[in-house]
Motif scaffolding. Structure first.
Motif, PDB file in Angstrom:
ATOM      1  N   LYS A 159      29.145 -29.330  -7.859  1.00  0.00           N
ATOM      2  CA  LYS A 159      29.179 -27.872  -8.035  1.00  0.00           C
ATOM      3  C   LYS A 159      27.807 -27.248  -7.810  1.00  0.00           C
ATOM      4  O   LYS A 159      27.674 -26.026  -7.813  1.00  0.00           O
ATOM      5  N   SER A 160      26.801 -28.101  -7.643  1.00  0.00           N
ATOM      6  CA  SER A 160      25.451 -27.610  -7.356  1.00  0.00           C
ATOM      7  C   SER A 160      25.431 -26.655  -6.165  1.00  0.00           C
ATOM      8  O   SER A 160      24.625 -25.735  -6.125  1.00  0.00           O
ATOM      9  N   ASN A 161      26.323 -26.887  -5.213  1.00  0.00           N
ATOM     10  CA  ASN A 161      26.316 -26.049  -4.003  1.00  0.00           C
ATOM     11  C   ASN A 161      27.324 -24.898  -4.047  1.00  0.00           C
ATOM     12  O   ASN A 161      27.476 -24.181  -3.069  1.00  0.00           O
ATOM     13  N   VAL A 162      28.018 -24.750  -5.166  1.00  0.00           N
ATOM     14  CA  VAL A 162      28.999 -23.656  -5.265  1.00  0.00           C
ATOM     15  C   VAL A 162      28.313 -22.450  -5.911  1.00  0.00           C
ATOM     16  O   VAL A 162      27.647 -22.601  -6.939  1.00  0.00           O
ATOM     17  N   PRO A 163      28.455 -21.250  -5.322  1.00  0.00           N
ATOM     18  CA  PRO A 163      27.789 -20.080  -5.917  1.00  0.00           C
ATOM     19  C   PRO A 163      28.206 -19.854  -7.375  1.00  0.00           C
ATOM     20  O   PRO A 163      29.372 -20.017  -7.721  1.00  0.00           O
ATOM     21  N   VAL A 164      27.207 -19.492  -8.209  1.00  0.00           N
ATOM     22  CA  VAL A 164      27.484 -19.253  -9.634  1.00  0.00           C
ATOM     23  C   VAL A 164      28.511 -18.136  -9.821  1.00  0.00           C
ATOM     24  O   VAL A 164      29.327 -18.158 -10.742  1.00  0.00           O
ATOM     25  N   SER A 165      28.473 -17.157  -8.897  1.00  0.00           N
ATOM     26  CA  SER A 165      29.410 -16.031  -9.028  1.00  0.00           C
ATOM     27  C   SER A 165      30.858 -16.529  -8.963  1.00  0.00           C
ATOM     28  O   SER A 165      31.752 -15.911  -9.535  1.00  0.00           O
ATOM     29  N   ILE A 166      31.088 -17.665  -8.295  1.00  0.00           N
ATOM     30  CA  ILE A 166      32.444 -18.242  -8.256  1.00  0.00           C
ATOM     31  C   ILE A 166      32.648 -19.154  -9.460  1.00  0.00           C
ATOM     32  O   ILE A 166      33.649 -19.082 -10.158  1.00  0.00           O
ATOM     33  N   ALA A 198      36.387 -23.122  -2.184  1.00  0.00           N
ATOM     34  CA  ALA A 198      34.938 -23.382  -2.308  1.00  0.00           C
ATOM     35  C   ALA A 198      34.672 -24.347  -3.457  1.00  0.00           C
ATOM     36  O   ALA A 198      33.777 -25.190  -3.381  1.00  0.00           O
ATOM     37  N   ILE A 199      35.467 -24.242  -4.516  1.00  0.00           N
ATOM     38  CA  ILE A 199      35.274 -25.139  -5.666  1.00  0.00           C
ATOM     39  C   ILE A 199      35.838 -26.532  -5.372  1.00  0.00           C
ATOM     40  O   ILE A 199      35.262 -27.545  -5.780  1.00  0.00           O
ATOM     41  N   ARG A 200      36.927 -26.579  -4.641  1.00  0.00           N
ATOM     42  CA  ARG A 200      37.614 -27.876  -4.448  1.00  0.00           C
ATOM     43  C   ARG A 200      36.823 -28.867  -3.599  1.00  0.00           C
ATOM     44  O   ARG A 200      37.189 -30.040  -3.530  1.00  0.00           O
ATOM     45  N   VAL A 201      35.751 -28.414  -2.986  1.00  0.00           N
ATOM     46  CA  VAL A 201      34.945 -29.380  -2.201  1.00  0.00           C
ATOM     47  C   VAL A 201      33.996 -30.173  -3.113  1.00  0.00           C
ATOM     48  O   VAL A 201      33.380 -31.144  -2.678  1.00  0.00           O
ATOM     49  N   HIS A 202      33.886 -29.795  -4.403  1.00  0.00           N
ATOM     50  CA  HIS A 202      32.813 -30.381  -5.220  1.00  0.00           C
ATOM     51  C   HIS A 202      32.932 -31.891  -5.460  1.00  0.00           C
ATOM     52  O   HIS A 202      31.899 -32.571  -5.496  1.00  0.00           O
ATOM     53  N   PRO A 203      34.154 -32.484  -5.587  1.00  0.00           N
ATOM     54  CA  PRO A 203      34.164 -33.942  -5.812  1.00  0.00           C
ATOM     55  C   PRO A 203      33.602 -34.723  -4.619  1.00  0.00           C
ATOM     56  O   PRO A 203      32.803 -35.656  -4.804  1.00  0.00           O
ATOM     57  N   VAL A 204      33.972 -34.312  -3.401  1.00  0.00           N
ATOM     58  CA  VAL A 204      33.489 -35.025  -2.211  1.00  0.00           C
ATOM     59  C   VAL A 204      31.997 -34.732  -1.986  1.00  0.00           C
ATOM     60  O   VAL A 204      31.213 -35.636  -1.673  1.00  0.00           O
ATOM     61  N   ARG A 216      34.119 -38.740  -7.343  1.00  0.00           N
ATOM     62  CA  ARG A 216      35.013 -38.301  -6.264  1.00  0.00           C
ATOM     63  C   ARG A 216      36.448 -38.091  -6.763  1.00  0.00           C
ATOM     64  O   ARG A 216      37.163 -37.208  -6.284  1.00  0.00           O
ATOM     65  N   GLY A 217      36.863 -38.893  -7.746  1.00  0.00           N
ATOM     66  CA  GLY A 217      38.286 -38.927  -8.102  1.00  0.00           C
ATOM     67  C   GLY A 217      38.683 -38.246  -9.391  1.00  0.00           C
ATOM     68  O   GLY A 217      39.836 -38.352  -9.805  1.00  0.00           O
ATOM     69  N   TYR A 225      43.484 -33.991  -6.089  1.00  0.00           N
ATOM     70  CA  TYR A 225      42.670 -33.918  -4.888  1.00  0.00           C
ATOM     71  C   TYR A 225      41.360 -34.646  -5.134  1.00  0.00           C
ATOM     72  O   TYR A 225      41.015 -34.938  -6.270  1.00  0.00           O
ATOM     73  N   PRO A 226      40.594 -35.035  -4.140  1.00  0.00           N
ATOM     74  CA  PRO A 226      40.703 -34.661  -2.712  1.00  0.00           C
ATOM     75  C   PRO A 226      41.523 -35.649  -1.879  1.00  0.00           C
ATOM     76  O   PRO A 226      41.886 -35.333  -0.750  1.00  0.00           O
ATOM     77  N   ASP A 227      41.873 -36.832  -2.409  1.00  0.00           N
ATOM     78  CA  ASP A 227      42.459 -37.873  -1.559  1.00  0.00           C
ATOM     79  C   ASP A 227      43.928 -38.148  -1.872  1.00  0.00           C
ATOM     80  O   ASP A 227      44.500 -39.097  -1.322  1.00  0.00           O
TER      81      ASP A 227
END
Ligand SMILES: [Fe+2]
Ligand SMILES: [Fe+2]
Length: 357
Positions: free
Chosen positions: A228-235, A249-255, A276-277, A287-289
Protein backbone atom coordinates in the motif's frame (compact mmCIF):
# COMPACT_ATOMS: atom_id res chain seq x y z
CA UNK A 1 -16.89 20.27 24.90
CA UNK A 2 -14.78 18.81 27.72
CA UNK A 3 -13.47 21.01 30.49
CA UNK A 4 -9.94 22.34 30.12
CA UNK A 5 -8.94 20.43 33.30
CA UNK A 6 -9.89 17.08 31.72
CA UNK A 7 -7.77 17.75 28.66
CA UNK A 8 -4.77 19.23 30.44
CA UNK A 9 -2.57 21.75 28.64
CA UNK A 10 -2.92 22.24 24.89
CA UNK A 11 -0.12 23.74 22.77
CA UNK A 12 -0.49 25.02 19.24
CA UNK A 13 2.86 24.41 17.53
CA UNK A 14 3.51 26.43 14.41
CA UNK A 15 6.35 27.31 12.05
CA UNK A 16 4.53 30.15 10.34
CA UNK A 17 5.49 33.74 10.91
CA UNK A 18 1.88 34.87 11.16
CA UNK A 19 1.53 35.69 14.85
CA UNK A 20 -1.86 37.39 14.73
CA UNK A 21 -3.56 34.53 12.88
CA UNK A 22 -1.92 31.91 15.09
CA UNK A 23 -2.68 33.67 18.34
CA UNK A 24 -6.36 34.10 17.50
CA UNK A 25 -6.69 30.36 16.73
CA UNK A 26 -4.80 29.59 19.96
CA UNK A 27 -7.08 31.86 21.91
CA UNK A 28 -10.21 30.19 20.53
CA UNK A 29 -8.71 26.80 21.42
CA UNK A 30 -7.64 27.82 24.91
CA UNK A 31 -4.12 26.80 23.85
CA UNK A 32 -0.66 28.32 24.20
CA UNK A 33 0.93 29.13 20.82
CA UNK A 34 4.54 27.94 20.54
CA UNK A 35 6.91 28.57 17.68
CA UNK A 36 8.56 25.29 16.60
CA UNK A 37 12.08 26.54 17.27
CA UNK A 38 11.07 27.35 20.88
CA UNK A 39 9.48 23.97 21.55
CA UNK A 40 12.67 22.14 22.55
CA UNK A 41 13.64 24.87 25.03
CA UNK A 42 10.23 24.76 26.65
CA UNK A 43 10.02 22.19 29.46
CA UNK A 44 7.02 20.11 28.50
CA UNK A 45 5.36 18.87 31.61
CA UNK A 46 4.13 15.30 30.99
CA UNK A 47 2.63 14.85 27.53
CA UNK A 48 0.55 17.94 26.75
CA UNK A 49 -1.88 17.82 23.87
CA UNK A 50 -0.44 19.32 20.73
CA UNK A 51 -2.03 20.78 17.65
CA UNK A 52 0.79 20.82 15.17
CA UNK A 53 0.60 23.16 12.19
CA UNK A 54 4.02 22.94 10.51
CA UNK A 55 5.30 22.07 7.05
CA UNK A 56 5.59 18.27 7.31
CA UNK A 57 7.02 18.05 3.79
CA UNK A 58 10.25 19.51 5.14
CA UNK A 59 12.42 16.70 6.58
CA UNK A 60 14.42 19.15 8.73
CA UNK A 61 11.23 20.38 10.37
CA UNK A 62 10.12 16.80 11.00
CA UNK A 63 13.50 16.04 12.61
CA UNK A 64 13.33 19.18 14.73
CA UNK A 65 9.84 18.31 15.89
CA UNK A 66 10.76 14.70 16.65
CA UNK A 67 13.67 15.80 18.83
CA UNK A 68 11.48 18.24 20.77
CA UNK A 69 8.51 15.95 21.48
CA UNK A 70 8.23 14.40 24.96
CA UNK A 71 7.70 10.64 25.51
CA UNK A 72 4.12 9.55 24.82
CA UNK A 73 1.62 9.85 27.61
CA UNK A 74 -2.06 10.65 27.68
CA UNK A 75 -1.86 13.79 25.52
CA UNK A 76 -3.54 14.06 22.13
CA UNK A 77 -1.52 14.89 19.02
CA UNK A 78 -3.46 16.51 16.22
CA UNK A 79 -1.59 17.26 13.00
CA UNK A 80 -2.87 19.71 10.43
CA UNK A 81 -1.78 18.26 7.11
CA UNK A 82 -1.93 18.84 3.42
CA UNK A 83 -4.43 16.06 2.67
CA UNK A 84 -3.27 15.72 -0.94
CA UNK A 85 0.31 15.02 0.08
CA UNK A 86 1.07 11.45 1.17
CA UNK A 87 4.37 12.37 2.84
CA UNK A 88 2.73 14.77 5.29
CA UNK A 89 0.36 12.13 6.64
CA UNK A 90 3.13 9.52 6.85
CA UNK A 91 5.33 11.93 8.82
CA UNK A 92 2.41 12.85 11.10
CA UNK A 93 1.76 9.17 11.81
CA UNK A 94 5.40 8.58 12.67
CA UNK A 95 5.29 11.52 15.07
CA UNK A 96 2.41 9.81 16.88
CA UNK A 97 -0.65 11.50 15.38
CA UNK A 98 -3.93 10.64 17.06
CA UNK A 99 -5.87 12.66 14.53
CA UNK A 100 -5.09 14.09 11.12
CA UNK A 101 -7.03 17.18 10.13
CA UNK A 102 -6.81 19.30 7.01
CA UNK A 103 -4.91 22.58 7.20
CA UNK A 104 -8.31 24.14 6.53
CA UNK A 105 -9.86 22.57 9.67
CA UNK A 106 -11.96 24.87 11.83
CA UNK A 107 -11.36 25.44 15.54
CA UNK A 108 -14.60 23.53 16.19
CA UNK A 109 -13.15 20.48 14.39
CA UNK A 110 -10.01 20.72 16.51
CA UNK A 111 -12.12 20.85 19.69
CA UNK A 112 -14.12 17.84 18.47
CA UNK A 113 -10.91 15.86 17.82
CA UNK A 114 -9.61 16.68 21.31
CA UNK A 115 -12.93 15.68 22.89
CA UNK A 116 -13.01 12.45 20.95
CA UNK A 117 -9.48 11.59 22.02
CA UNK A 118 -10.12 12.14 25.70
CA UNK A 119 -13.45 10.32 25.50
CA UNK A 120 -11.75 7.27 23.97
CA UNK A 121 -8.50 7.27 25.87
CA UNK A 122 -9.84 7.79 29.38
CA UNK A 123 -9.25 4.12 30.10
CA UNK A 124 -6.34 3.41 27.77
CA UNK A 125 -3.37 1.93 29.63
CA UNK A 126 -0.15 3.92 29.38
CA UNK A 127 2.31 1.11 30.09
CA UNK A 128 5.81 2.13 29.02
CA UNK A 129 6.79 -1.22 27.47
CA UNK A 130 3.56 -1.28 25.45
CA UNK A 131 4.05 2.29 24.18
CA UNK A 132 7.76 1.69 23.43
CA UNK A 133 6.99 -1.43 21.39
CA UNK A 134 4.29 0.41 19.47
CA UNK A 135 6.73 3.27 18.78
CA UNK A 136 9.36 0.94 17.38
CA UNK A 137 6.73 -0.90 15.33
CA UNK A 138 5.47 2.35 13.80
CA UNK A 139 9.04 3.45 13.07
CA UNK A 140 9.79 0.10 11.37
CA UNK A 141 6.55 0.37 9.42
CA UNK A 142 7.38 3.89 8.28
CA UNK A 143 10.93 2.90 7.30
CA UNK A 144 9.54 -0.05 5.34
CA UNK A 145 6.88 2.02 3.55
CA UNK A 146 9.50 4.66 2.70
CA UNK A 147 12.01 2.04 1.54
CA UNK A 148 9.46 0.61 -0.88
CA UNK A 149 8.40 4.07 -2.09
CA UNK A 150 12.08 4.93 -2.71
CA UNK A 151 12.86 1.48 -4.19
CA UNK A 152 15.64 0.78 -1.72
CA UNK A 153 16.54 -2.29 0.35
CA UNK A 154 14.28 -3.11 3.33
CA UNK A 155 15.91 -2.80 6.77
CA UNK A 156 15.37 -6.52 7.52
CA UNK A 157 17.13 -6.40 10.90
CA UNK A 158 15.17 -3.29 11.95
CA UNK A 159 11.83 -4.95 11.13
CA UNK A 160 12.79 -8.13 13.03
CA UNK A 161 14.02 -6.15 16.08
CA UNK A 162 10.76 -4.16 16.23
CA UNK A 163 8.72 -7.37 15.92
CA UNK A 164 10.68 -8.98 18.76
CA UNK A 165 9.72 -6.03 20.99
CA UNK A 166 6.08 -6.25 19.93
CA UNK A 167 5.94 -10.02 20.51
CA UNK A 168 7.40 -9.51 24.02
CA UNK A 169 5.01 -6.66 24.91
CA UNK A 170 1.94 -8.58 23.69
CA UNK A 171 3.10 -11.69 25.54
CA UNK A 172 3.74 -9.88 28.85
CA UNK A 173 1.10 -7.16 28.91
CA UNK A 174 -1.62 -8.86 26.90
CA UNK A 175 -3.02 -8.00 23.52
CA UNK A 176 -6.04 -6.00 24.72
CA UNK A 177 -3.91 -3.25 26.31
CA UNK A 178 -1.69 -3.23 23.25
CA UNK A 179 -4.59 -2.86 20.79
CA UNK A 180 -6.25 -0.16 22.91
CA UNK A 181 -3.03 1.86 22.90
CA UNK A 182 -2.67 1.49 19.10
CA UNK A 183 -6.27 2.55 18.50
CA UNK A 184 -5.82 5.53 20.78
CA UNK A 185 -2.53 6.73 19.32
CA UNK A 186 -2.70 5.95 15.60
CA UNK A 187 -5.02 6.38 12.64
CA UNK A 188 -5.53 5.09 9.12
CA UNK A 189 -3.29 2.57 7.41
CA UNK A 190 -0.69 2.67 10.18
CA UNK A 191 -3.37 1.84 12.76
CA UNK A 192 -4.54 -1.06 10.59
CA UNK A 193 -1.04 -2.49 10.03
CA UNK A 194 -0.21 -2.22 13.73
CA UNK A 195 -3.49 -3.87 14.77
CA UNK A 196 -2.82 -6.78 12.39
CA UNK A 197 0.71 -7.07 13.80
CA UNK A 198 -0.56 -7.22 17.40
CA UNK A 199 -3.37 -9.67 16.63
CA UNK A 200 -0.97 -11.98 14.75
CA UNK A 201 1.59 -11.77 17.60
CA UNK A 202 -1.15 -12.73 20.09
CA UNK A 203 -2.37 -15.57 17.88
CA UNK A 204 1.13 -17.02 17.51
CA UNK A 205 1.89 -16.63 21.23
CA UNK A 206 -1.35 -18.13 22.49
CA UNK A 207 -1.20 -21.10 20.11
CA UNK A 208 2.20 -21.91 21.67
CA UNK A 209 4.35 -21.38 18.60
CA UNK A 210 8.09 -21.32 19.33
CA UNK A 211 9.56 -17.85 19.89
CA UNK A 212 11.24 -17.64 16.42
CA UNK A 213 7.93 -18.57 14.82
CA UNK A 214 6.08 -15.91 16.87
CA UNK A 215 8.56 -13.31 15.59
CA UNK A 216 8.30 -14.56 11.97
CA UNK A 217 4.51 -14.39 12.15
CA UNK A 218 4.70 -10.89 13.65
CA UNK A 219 7.02 -9.80 10.81
CA UNK A 220 4.51 -11.16 8.28
CA UNK A 221 1.78 -9.15 10.03
CA UNK A 222 3.82 -5.95 10.02
CA UNK A 223 4.72 -6.26 6.33
CA UNK A 224 1.47 -7.73 4.98
CA UNK A 225 0.20 -4.43 3.50
CA UNK A 226 3.58 -2.91 2.56
CA UNK A 227 2.35 -2.81 -1.05
CA UNK A 228 0.00 0.00 0.00
CA UNK A 229 3.09 2.21 0.09
CA UNK A 230 2.36 3.13 -3.52
CA UNK A 231 -1.38 3.71 -3.12
CA UNK A 232 -2.40 7.38 -2.64
CA UNK A 233 -3.46 8.18 0.94
CA UNK A 234 -6.57 9.90 -0.41
CA UNK A 235 -7.73 6.43 -1.55
CA UNK A 236 -6.35 4.40 1.38
CA UNK A 237 -7.94 6.55 4.05
CA UNK A 238 -11.02 7.63 2.12
CA UNK A 239 -14.06 7.75 4.37
CA UNK A 240 -16.86 5.72 2.81
CA UNK A 241 -17.23 3.60 -0.30
CA UNK A 242 -14.54 3.40 -2.99
CA UNK A 243 -15.14 3.72 -6.72
CA UNK A 244 -14.25 0.77 -8.98
CA UNK A 245 -11.13 2.58 -10.13
CA UNK A 246 -10.05 3.25 -6.55
CA UNK A 247 -10.66 -0.39 -5.68
CA UNK A 248 -8.46 -1.45 -8.60
CA UNK A 249 -5.70 0.85 -7.28
CA UNK A 250 -5.86 -0.88 -3.89
CA UNK A 251 -6.07 -4.42 -5.26
CA UNK A 252 -2.57 -4.24 -6.71
CA UNK A 253 -1.01 -4.01 -3.22
CA UNK A 254 -0.42 -7.75 -2.53
CA UNK A 255 1.56 -8.25 -5.76
CA UNK A 256 3.34 -4.87 -5.45
CA UNK A 257 4.43 -5.70 -1.89
CA UNK A 258 5.50 -9.20 -2.86
CA UNK A 259 7.56 -7.97 -5.84
CA UNK A 260 9.25 -5.32 -3.72
CA UNK A 261 10.18 -7.79 -0.96
CA UNK A 262 11.41 -10.44 -3.43
CA UNK A 263 13.88 -7.93 -4.90
CA UNK A 264 14.75 -5.91 -1.79
CA UNK A 265 14.60 -8.08 1.32
CA UNK A 266 15.83 -11.32 2.84
CA UNK A 267 12.34 -12.38 3.95
CA UNK A 268 11.69 -16.12 3.56
CA UNK A 269 9.35 -17.74 1.02
CA UNK A 270 6.51 -18.24 3.51
CA UNK A 271 6.47 -14.58 4.55
CA UNK A 272 6.60 -13.55 0.89
CA UNK A 273 3.66 -15.80 0.03
CA UNK A 274 1.63 -14.42 2.94
CA UNK A 275 2.20 -10.87 1.69
CA UNK A 276 1.04 -11.90 -1.78
CA UNK A 277 -1.76 -14.20 -0.61
CA UNK A 278 -3.41 -12.51 2.37
CA UNK A 279 -6.51 -11.61 0.31
CA UNK A 280 -6.91 -15.14 -1.10
CA UNK A 281 -9.88 -17.23 0.10
CA UNK A 282 -10.00 -21.02 0.47
CA UNK A 283 -12.89 -21.24 -2.05
CA UNK A 284 -10.90 -19.50 -4.81
CA UNK A 285 -12.83 -16.19 -4.74
CA UNK A 286 -9.96 -14.09 -3.38
CA UNK A 287 -7.20 -12.23 -5.21
CA UNK A 288 -4.68 -11.78 -6.83
CA UNK A 289 -4.18 -15.41 -7.96
CA UNK A 290 -7.58 -17.02 -7.18
CA UNK A 291 -5.77 -19.67 -5.15
CA UNK A 292 -7.77 -22.45 -3.50
CA UNK A 293 -7.29 -24.19 -0.14
CA UNK A 294 -4.54 -26.60 -1.18
CA UNK A 295 -2.37 -23.70 -2.46
CA UNK A 296 -2.70 -21.49 0.65
CA UNK A 297 -0.24 -22.20 3.46
CA UNK A 298 -0.92 -21.99 7.19
CA UNK A 299 0.87 -18.65 7.73
CA UNK A 300 -1.16 -17.00 4.97
CA UNK A 301 -4.43 -18.41 6.33
CA UNK A 302 -3.65 -17.00 9.78
CA UNK A 303 -2.67 -13.56 8.39
CA UNK A 304 -5.94 -13.47 6.40
CA UNK A 305 -8.11 -14.19 9.45
CA UNK A 306 -6.18 -11.67 11.60
CA UNK A 307 -6.33 -9.07 8.79
CA UNK A 308 -10.13 -9.32 8.50
CA UNK A 309 -10.52 -9.21 12.30
CA UNK A 310 -8.23 -6.16 12.61
CA UNK A 311 -10.08 -4.31 9.81
CA UNK A 312 -13.37 -4.87 11.65
CA UNK A 313 -12.16 -3.60 15.04
CA UNK A 314 -10.39 -0.53 13.56
CA UNK A 315 -11.39 2.87 14.82
CA UNK A 316 -12.10 5.28 11.98
CA UNK A 317 -13.32 8.83 12.00
CA UNK A 318 -16.51 7.86 10.15
CA UNK A 319 -17.42 4.59 11.87
CA UNK A 320 -17.33 2.99 15.29
CA UNK A 321 -15.27 -0.20 15.59
CA UNK A 322 -17.05 -3.55 15.68
CA UNK A 323 -16.98 -5.34 19.02
CA UNK A 324 -15.10 -8.61 19.38
CA UNK A 325 -18.41 -10.54 19.24
CA UNK A 326 -19.52 -8.74 16.06
CA UNK A 327 -16.13 -9.24 14.38
CA UNK A 328 -15.95 -12.98 15.09
CA UNK A 329 -19.59 -13.43 14.04
CA UNK A 330 -18.62 -12.05 10.62
CA UNK A 331 -15.55 -14.31 10.49
CA UNK A 332 -17.66 -17.34 11.48
CA UNK A 333 -20.04 -16.57 8.60
CA UNK A 334 -17.05 -16.32 6.24
CA UNK A 335 -15.85 -19.72 7.51
CA UNK A 336 -19.33 -21.18 6.97
CA UNK A 337 -19.19 -19.88 3.38
CA UNK A 338 -15.87 -21.70 2.86
CA UNK A 339 -13.69 -18.59 2.62
CA UNK A 340 -11.54 -18.87 5.74
CA UNK A 341 -10.67 -21.74 8.01
CA UNK A 342 -13.20 -22.40 10.79
CA UNK A 343 -10.54 -23.80 13.16
CA UNK A 344 -8.51 -20.59 12.93
CA UNK A 345 -11.60 -18.45 13.56
CA UNK A 346 -12.43 -20.49 16.68
CA UNK A 347 -8.86 -20.06 17.93
CA UNK A 348 -8.90 -16.34 17.20
CA UNK A 349 -12.27 -16.03 19.00
CA UNK A 350 -10.80 -17.68 22.09
CA UNK A 351 -7.53 -15.68 21.95
CA UNK A 352 -9.07 -12.25 21.40
CA UNK A 353 -12.15 -12.61 23.64
CA UNK A 354 -12.19 -9.73 26.15
CA UNK A 355 -10.68 -10.81 29.45
CA UNK A 356 -8.51 -13.53 27.88
CA UNK A 357 -5.18 -11.73 28.44
FE1 LIG B 1 -4.10 -6.13 2.32
FE1 LIG C 1 -4.50 -5.50 5.73
Amino acid sequence: MRKQSERGAVLLVTDRPTPSETSSVAQELGADAVFLSDLAARRLDGDPSLIVDVDLRDVDIVRQLKAALPPRGAGCRIFLIDTDNRVTSVHANVLGANHLLSKKATVAQMHAALDKHFGISAHVPQDEAVLASICSGVQALDNSFQAMANKIELDNAGVIAACEKIADAVCVDGVCDWLSAVRSHHVGTFQHCMLVTGVVAAFATKTNMPREEVVRMTVAGLLHDIGKSNVPVSILDKPGALTLREMDAIRVHPVAGYNYLVDNSTMDAEILSSVRGHHEYLDGTGYPDNLTASDINEMTRIITVCDVYAALIERRSYKEPKTHAEAVAILHSMAAAGKVEARLVRELDWIMAPGED
